[in-house]
Design a protein around this motif. Structure first.
Motif, PDB file in Angstrom:
ATOM      1  N   LEU A  65      22.433  46.519  53.676  1.00  0.00           N
ATOM      2  CA  LEU A  65      21.375  47.397  54.187  1.00  0.00           C
ATOM      3  C   LEU A  65      21.476  47.494  55.706  1.00  0.00           C
TER       4      LEU A  65
ATOM      5  N   CYS B 115      16.972  55.118  60.086  1.00  0.00           N
ATOM      6  CA  CYS B 115      18.184  54.442  59.642  1.00  0.00           C
ATOM      7  C   CYS B 115      19.221  55.387  59.072  1.00  0.00           C
TER       8      CYS B 115
ATOM      9  N   ARG C 261      16.041  59.881  52.326  1.00  0.00           N
ATOM     10  CA  ARG C 261      16.970  59.288  53.282  1.00  0.00           C
ATOM     11  C   ARG C 261      16.916  59.917  54.674  1.00  0.00           C
TER      12      ARG C 261
ATOM     13  N   ILE D 208      16.500  48.660  58.352  1.00  0.00           N
ATOM     14  CA  ILE D 208      15.824  48.522  57.065  1.00  0.00           C
ATOM     15  C   ILE D 208      15.451  47.064  56.842  1.00  0.00           C
TER      16      ILE D 208
ATOM     17  N   TYR E 286       8.450  50.180  52.874  1.00  0.00           N
ATOM     18  CA  TYR E 286       9.546  51.038  52.418  1.00  0.00           C
ATOM     19  C   TYR E 286      10.457  50.302  51.440  1.00  0.00           C
ATOM     20  N   TYR E 287      10.762  49.045  51.734  1.00  0.00           N
ATOM     21  CA  TYR E 287      11.625  48.246  50.866  1.00  0.00           C
ATOM     22  C   TYR E 287      11.236  46.784  50.992  1.00  0.00           C
TER      23      TYR E 287
ATOM     24  N   ASN F 147      13.898  53.375  48.334  1.00  0.00           N
ATOM     25  CA  ASN F 147      12.460  53.242  48.575  1.00  0.00           C
ATOM     26  C   ASN F 147      11.616  53.537  47.337  1.00  0.00           C
TER      27      ASN F 147
ATOM     28  N   TRP G 197       8.677  56.054  54.654  1.00  0.00           N
ATOM     29  CA  TRP G 197       8.877  55.236  55.852  1.00  0.00           C
ATOM     30  C   TRP G 197       7.678  55.344  56.789  1.00  0.00           C
TER      31      TRP G 197
ATOM     32  N   SER H 286      11.245  47.279  57.443  1.00  0.00           N
ATOM     33  CA  SER H 286      10.691  48.040  56.318  1.00  0.00           C
ATOM     34  C   SER H 286       9.443  47.407  55.705  1.00  0.00           C
TER      35      SER H 286
END
Length: 545
Positions: free
Chosen positions: A165, A543, A538, A169, A261-262, A312, A386, A173
């Motif tokens: 990643l 990122c 994306r 991120i 986001y993640y 995500n 995000w 995130s």
């Protein structure tokens, strides 16, 4: 003449015959066999000498009588399909764990006695049937329904769920305001201080990522052992001295974030959290229960293979590991026993009768099955944009796992649950939020711009558990699920005998009214998966620009 029994023996035989008749007719399953049979000491001696069974040898009879008088239709049908005479015959096919420190978890189990009025005393809820194969020292035997949260992030470096990643991120995130745990007391949810990461006051818990308060100021107190995720945080301790976790009759956890986001927000047994936090001193962490309401998926697939969704899109799953004491559905078709009609969940019967072609109502048709347990095959997932504030709330009650997500009001910070906001949650909360009405939030595969949404992973009460298990082999999972259902129906789950420790923990949770008077469509539990099903985000953060 030598073949003719003595009069004492004949008298005992008559008493036994009468007792068999009385026992088969009575609904009092707790009645003593000796009391029913009226056996005195002389009868005991005579019967034992002649191999006539007394109370110790008539347990099978008792359980068969229980099945006849107390079991509900689906569990009776289960026994018939498996050609078993009663719950005792099923118990003989399974292995029950044993331990010298039953339910104590080698000193790491939480206190079964409640500290909040209305919370369950879990002493009688020890789980002894199920997934105990890896527990060689008896640490996990008798574990009880105490659960708590884990927050997992990629901050600090690479790991299984964080491999390959971009640094931005990994490090940015997850921007969290606060995390809170609540115990249902029968009418309200009450804050658990020891399981809450934020600024605690007499009125609330609060936190602001931007101000460096709440989670950012207190997360170091909850540092837990990482591994598959780079950094993990959880409430843990040592036995009764540590957090009790959340138990029946209801659980609530809240995570408020400026960006999610993640990452992962999931739940484990409090015993697991305690053992792993202390370095697994007995060689096991008793990983026998897990709920993943919001989880990233990089670690789900071999490196180089495509993810099930976009990065995500964070998934909900309840079958990462299973016990024999809190059964899961897997699919709608399996939950309904492979039948060509809709039976469970019962509260959706009227809906499916009125809407027979809606998602989940016709799972036996080609292409119409739905994964109610989530996971890679399902659509139970949230797309998280995000740097977009979200508040997640996770409830366990009698009807299942309820997973909410709100985009808090930009001005007030309020959400759909009174008392829960972007930067604060009150100490005492009402039992349910306001009804979710946004149609896009009433089916799974939730886009990032939806302001309110709910996902349900249905429970399996005792009758539903017997139906679900009826199409499976009576093994450590599905056999234990069915046995736990029967043990609850006959009231033997905490009584001495072969059903002791067979559990259906769902039965001890309360209905907290999340279904809002049966107003929700069954699509909140899932919709048939369509390929491709990804929603690309994306270009929406630095990122990937």
């Amino acid at each position: 003449q030598e073949m003719i029994p003595s009069m004492t023996f004949l008298s005992c035989c008559v008493k036994c015959a009468i007792g068999w008749f009385v026992l088969s007719a009575t609904s009092d399953i707790a009645t003593s066999l000796d009391g029913v049979l009226g056996l005195d000491d002389e009868c005991h001696a005579s019967c034992n000498a002649s191999e006539v069974p007394t109370s110790a040898g008539l347990v099978t009879l008792q359980l068969r009588a229980q099945a006849q008088s107390s079991l509900l239709p689906e569990c009776r049908t289960y026994l018939e399909r498996k050609r078993l005479q009663g719950p005792g015959d099923l118990a003989k096919l399974l292995k029950r764990c044993t331990s010298d420190s039953m339910g104590n978890g080698a000193g790491f189990a939480p206190d079964p006695r409640p500290s909040i009025s209305g919370a369950a005393d879990t002493t009688p809820l020890s789980c002894r049937y199920g997934n105990f194969q890896s527990d060689r020292k008896g640490t996990c035997c008798g574990m009880k329904p105490h659960f708590n949260w884990v927050v997992a992030t990629c901050q600090g470096g690479d790991s299984l769920f964080c491999k390959n990643l971009p640094e931005c991120i990994r490090e940015n995130s997850t921007k969290i305001n606060y995390v809170a745990a609540y115990q249902f007391n029968g009418s309200h949810f009450v804050l658990l201080d020891e399981s809450t990461a934020g600024e605690l006051s007499t009125a609330s818990v609060s936190g602001s990522f931007a101000a460096g308060t709440g989670w950012e100021a207190h997360k170091h107190k909850f540092r837990w052992q990482g591994g598959d995720w780079t950094s993990k945080y959880a409430p843990w301790g040592r036995g009764v001295e540590g957090p009790r976790g959340v138990t029946p009759p209801g659980a609530l956890w809240i995570l408020s974030a400026e960006n999610f986001y993640y990452g992962a927000f999931y739940m484990l047994s409090q015993l697991t959290l305690n053992l792993q936090g202390n370095g697994n001193p007995t060689g096991t962490n008793c990983w026998m229960w897990e709920l993943d309401p919001v989880e990233g998926t990089v670690g789900w697939v071999p490196q180089g293979q495509a993810l099930p969704g976009d990065l995500n899109q964070l998934y909900a799953t309840n079958n990462a590991v299973v016990s024999g004491c809190m059964p899961v559905t897997y699919t709608a078709f399996q939950a309904n026993g492979g039948r060509r009609n809709f039976t469970f969940p019962e509260e959706f019967r009227d809906y499916c009768q009125a809407n027979p072609g809606k998602a989940g109502c016709d799972s036996w048709k080609e292409g119409r099955n739905v994964w109610w347990s989530g996971g890679v095959q399902g659509t139970q997932r949230f797309e998280n944009t995000w740097n977009h504030p979200y508040v997640f709330a996770v409830v366990i009650d009698k009807k299942g796992y309820w997973i909410y997500r709100w985009a808090p009001d930009p001005e007030s910070g309020e959400t759909g649950w009174p008392g829960i906001s972007r930067t604060e949650a009150r100490r005492v909360l009402p039992p349910r939020p306001r009804q979710v009405i946004d149609p896009r939030g009433l089916e799974t595969n939730v886009p990032g711009d939806v302001k309110e949404a709910v996902i349900l992973q249905p429970s399996l009460d005792s009758e539903a558990a017997c139906l679900r298990s009826s199409m499976e082999a009576p093994n450590f999972q599905f056999g234990a699920d069915a046995l736990g259902a029967m043990a609850y129906q006959v009231g033997a789950y905490d009584q001495p005998g072969p059903l002791e420790g067979a559990q259906n923990w769902w039965a001890h949770f309360a209905d907290t009214g999340q279904h809002q008077g049966r107003q929700y469509p069954l699509s909140i539990a899932g919709v048939p998966r369509k390929v491709p099903a990804n929603i690309s985000d994306r270009a929406a953060h630095p990122c990937f620009v």
